[in-house]
Design an enzyme around this catalytic site. Structure first.
Site, PDB file in Angstrom:
ATOM      1  N   ASP A 277      35.216  72.874  39.168  1.00  0.00           N
ATOM      2  CA  ASP A 277      34.139  72.142  38.494  1.00  0.00           C
ATOM      3  C   ASP A 277      34.266  72.234  36.978  1.00  0.00           C
ATOM      4  O   ASP A 277      34.156  71.239  36.262  1.00  0.00           O
ATOM      5  CB  ASP A 277      32.774  72.701  38.923  1.00  0.00           C
ATOM      6  CG  ASP A 277      32.605  72.698  40.429  1.00  0.00           C
ATOM      7  OD1 ASP A 277      33.419  72.042  41.110  1.00  0.00           O
ATOM      8  OD2 ASP A 277      31.681  73.360  40.933  1.00  0.00           O
TER       9      ASP A 277
ATOM     10  N   SER B 292      26.258  69.937  38.285  1.00  0.00           N
ATOM     11  CA  SER B 292      25.357  69.920  37.131  1.00  0.00           C
ATOM     12  C   SER B 292      25.450  71.254  36.383  1.00  0.00           C
ATOM     13  O   SER B 292      25.330  71.282  35.151  1.00  0.00           O
ATOM     14  CB  SER B 292      23.924  69.650  37.571  1.00  0.00           C
ATOM     15  OG  SER B 292      23.513  70.609  38.519  1.00  0.00           O
TER      16      SER B 292
ATOM     17  N   ASP C 104      39.918  75.664  46.024  1.00  0.00           N
ATOM     18  CA  ASP C 104      40.260  76.050  44.641  1.00  0.00           C
ATOM     19  C   ASP C 104      40.288  77.573  44.523  1.00  0.00           C
ATOM     20  O   ASP C 104      41.035  78.125  43.724  1.00  0.00           O
ATOM     21  CB  ASP C 104      39.340  75.404  43.592  1.00  0.00           C
ATOM     22  CG  ASP C 104      37.866  75.717  43.754  1.00  0.00           C
ATOM     23  OD1 ASP C 104      37.452  76.228  44.823  1.00  0.00           O
ATOM     24  OD2 ASP C 104      37.109  75.463  42.795  1.00  0.00           O
TER      25      ASP C 104
ATOM     26  N   GLY D  14      25.583  68.341  44.444  1.00  0.00           N
ATOM     27  CA  GLY D  14      27.008  68.646  44.648  1.00  0.00           C
ATOM     28  C   GLY D  14      27.884  67.991  43.607  1.00  0.00           C
ATOM     29  O   GLY D  14      29.069  67.742  43.841  1.00  0.00           O
TER      30      GLY D  14
ATOM     31  N   GLU E  80      38.865  70.420  49.182  1.00  0.00           N
ATOM     32  CA  GLU E  80      37.544  71.060  49.122  1.00  0.00           C
ATOM     33  C   GLU E  80      37.594  72.484  49.651  1.00  0.00           C
ATOM     34  O   GLU E  80      38.210  72.745  50.699  1.00  0.00           O
ATOM     35  CB  GLU E  80      36.562  70.225  49.956  1.00  0.00           C
ATOM     36  CG  GLU E  80      35.179  70.157  49.365  1.00  0.00           C
ATOM     37  CD  GLU E  80      35.150  69.400  48.035  1.00  0.00           C
ATOM     38  OE1 GLU E  80      35.170  70.078  46.982  1.00  0.00           O
ATOM     39  OE2 GLU E  80      35.105  68.167  48.061  1.00  0.00           O
ATOM     40  N   HIS E  81      36.938  73.363  48.925  1.00  0.00           N
ATOM     41  CA  HIS E  81      36.887  74.790  49.269  1.00  0.00           C
ATOM     42  C   HIS E  81      38.279  75.411  49.323  1.00  0.00           C
ATOM     43  O   HIS E  81      38.527  76.313  50.113  1.00  0.00           O
ATOM     44  CB  HIS E  81      36.133  75.009  50.592  1.00  0.00           C
ATOM     45  CG  HIS E  81      34.643  74.956  50.416  1.00  0.00           C
ATOM     46  ND1 HIS E  81      33.906  76.029  49.979  1.00  0.00           N
ATOM     47  CD2 HIS E  81      33.766  73.950  50.576  1.00  0.00           C
ATOM     48  CE1 HIS E  81      32.629  75.676  49.899  1.00  0.00           C
ATOM     49  NE2 HIS E  81      32.512  74.421  50.244  1.00  0.00           N
TER      50      HIS E  81
HETATM   51  C1  GLA Z   1      31.656  74.304  44.422  1.00  0.00           C
HETATM   52  C2  GLA Z   1      32.422  75.324  43.586  1.00  0.00           C
HETATM   53  C3  GLA Z   1      33.873  74.887  43.388  1.00  0.00           C
HETATM   54  C4  GLA Z   1      34.528  74.521  44.716  1.00  0.00           C
HETATM   55  C5  GLA Z   1      33.642  73.577  45.531  1.00  0.00           C
HETATM   56  C6  GLA Z   1      34.177  73.314  46.891  1.00  0.00           C
HETATM   57  O1  GLA Z   1      31.524  73.095  43.719  1.00  0.00           O
HETATM   58  O2  GLA Z   1      31.816  75.492  42.341  1.00  0.00           O
HETATM   59  O3  GLA Z   1      34.592  75.887  42.728  1.00  0.00           O
HETATM   60  O4  GLA Z   1      34.847  75.665  45.449  1.00  0.00           O
HETATM   61  O5  GLA Z   1      32.315  74.071  45.650  1.00  0.00           O
HETATM   62  O6  GLA Z   1      35.396  72.657  46.838  1.00  0.00           O
END
Ligand code: GLA
Length: 392
Positions: free
Chosen positions: A181, A136, A47, A133, A44-45
């Protein structure tokens, strides 16, 4: 006593989109496109920090039904939203209503490729909850980009489509997101996890088909807005940290490099950097764990990921922590293999990996204890990895 929310079959959404298109515009749908939301199991966080992520597409979709209308105008309707009219002949700009910007961004992406989009009428329906989260917005972008492929009669490479959708999010929704995403929504496959190397943008497919395992998504129903600046602030802190560390990319950075620059970075930048390096390591180990069915290892890694997001990256919140705590207390004996927050944070959902036999009981416990402690009714559903964006 049913606590699990059902996932509407994709065929129902498609029928709904067809029906509403014909009611709204008096035309029958010719082109139908669908794209799913996603949950992330770990990574998470990172990418946007050259890391690894391990999401999959969920059984929740955005579906467009559309018909060319012999004009140069796109008219897009959706329940409860103002109908959008877009002149396809001009350069697209950020405009009202807010939700139209995802469409405008994708249209501009196709225009930049040199594609000529014919005028059309469209209706969009969705089973991806907003602000949960679960991406969408990526589902909307990827479904709309797939619709454009159908209308223009062209086919983009999957990664090209995901990057076009990401650019729409950057330029038109003004969220400097990473690639997770849109890649998950575009590359999703039934019974497969998408392990993405965010340095090379290469996705690797990891099977997840054991029916004795389930994944629960628990929406805390506390909403976040990633465009409020908190996301951009986190991203900026990681960029500043990398500059201080002095390496080309985060994959070259070790924990010793981070510790060496602790004073120079100061707080909270040091903790942000510590999250990045530790989460990259955890995600690589978790991907190995999934390949070897090592669930005890995966559970520990998910727990450590949540703690790092809560304490070092500070993107969790009371409600997410509580939901994870309830799942963690149920524990291995009660069928929980791992739990953590998923997605951007500041509200939204948690993901719980569990044994299928115990899934209903776990969902009930999450529902009841969360409701009791917060007064908020959560929305909990089970999902298996689903098919990514496609023309129906
Ligand atoms: C959001 C962003 C993704 C990613 C996540 C955290 O969903 O769109 O690119 O950074 O937060 O992992």
């Amino acid at each position: 006593m049913i606590m699990l929310q059902p996932n509407a079959p994709l065929s129902d959404l498609v029928a709904d989109a067809h029906r509403r298109l014909s009611e709204t515009f008096q035309v029958q749908g010719a082109v139908v496109a669908a794209a799913p939301g996603r949950v992330n199991l770990i990574g998470e966080h990172i990418d946007y920090c050259d890391g690894f992520v391990l999401p999959f597409a969920i059984e929740r979709y955005v579906v467009f039904a559309a018909k060319a209308n012999d004009s140069s105008i796109a008219r897009v309707a959706s329940e409860g939203q103002e109908t959008v009219e877009i002149d396809l002949t001009v350069e697209q700009k950020i405009s009202e209503p807010k939700w139209s910007n995802y469409l405008r961004g994708v249209i501009q992406g196709f225009k930049d490729r040199g594609d000529r989009i014919p005028g059309f009428d469209a209706y969009v329906v969705s089973s991806v909850p907003l602000g949960a989260g679960l991406s969408s917005s990526a589902a909307l972008e990827c479904a709309f980009a797939t619709l454009m492929e159908g209308l223009v009669d062209t086919a983009l490479r999957t990664s090209e489509k995901a990057l076009l959708a990401q650019k729409a999010e950057h330029d038109f929704a003004q969220v400097p997101c990473g690639i997770m995403d849109q890649f998950a929504s575009a590359f999703g496959q039934q019974d497969k996890l998408i392990y993405i190397d965010c340095l090379t943008n290469e996705p690797e497919i990891i099977p997840f088909s054991d029916p004795s395992l389930s994944i629960l998504v628990a929406n805390t129903c506390v909403s976040h807005d990633l465009s409020d600046g908190a996301y951009a602030k986190r991203r900026k802190a990681t960029e500043d940290a990398l500059k201080i560390i002095g390496k080309q990319n985060w994959r070259e950075v070790t924990m010793d490099d981070v510790l060496e620059k602790e004073d120079e970075m100061g707080d909270p930048m040091f903790r942000r950097a510590r999250h990045v390096v530790s989460e990259i390591q955890r995600t690589q180990e978790a991907a190995e764990g999934f390949k070897k069915n090592d669930f005890s290892k995966i559970g520990h890694l998910m727990a450590a990921s949540h703690e790092s997001l809560r304490d070092d990256f500070e993107v969790s919140c009371h409600e997410l922590d509580l939901m994870v705590e309830i799942a963690t207390k149920i524990g291995f004996e009660g069928g929980v293999l791992g739990a953590r927050m998923t997605g951007g944070g500041f509200g939204g959902s948690t993901v719980t990996l569990c044994r299928t036999d115990d899934a209903s009981q776990i969902a009930e416990t999450l529902h009841q204890q969360y409701l009791e402690k917060t007064g908020i009714t959560p929305a909990i559903f089970a999902t298996r990895p689903a098919r990514g964006a496609h023309l129906v």
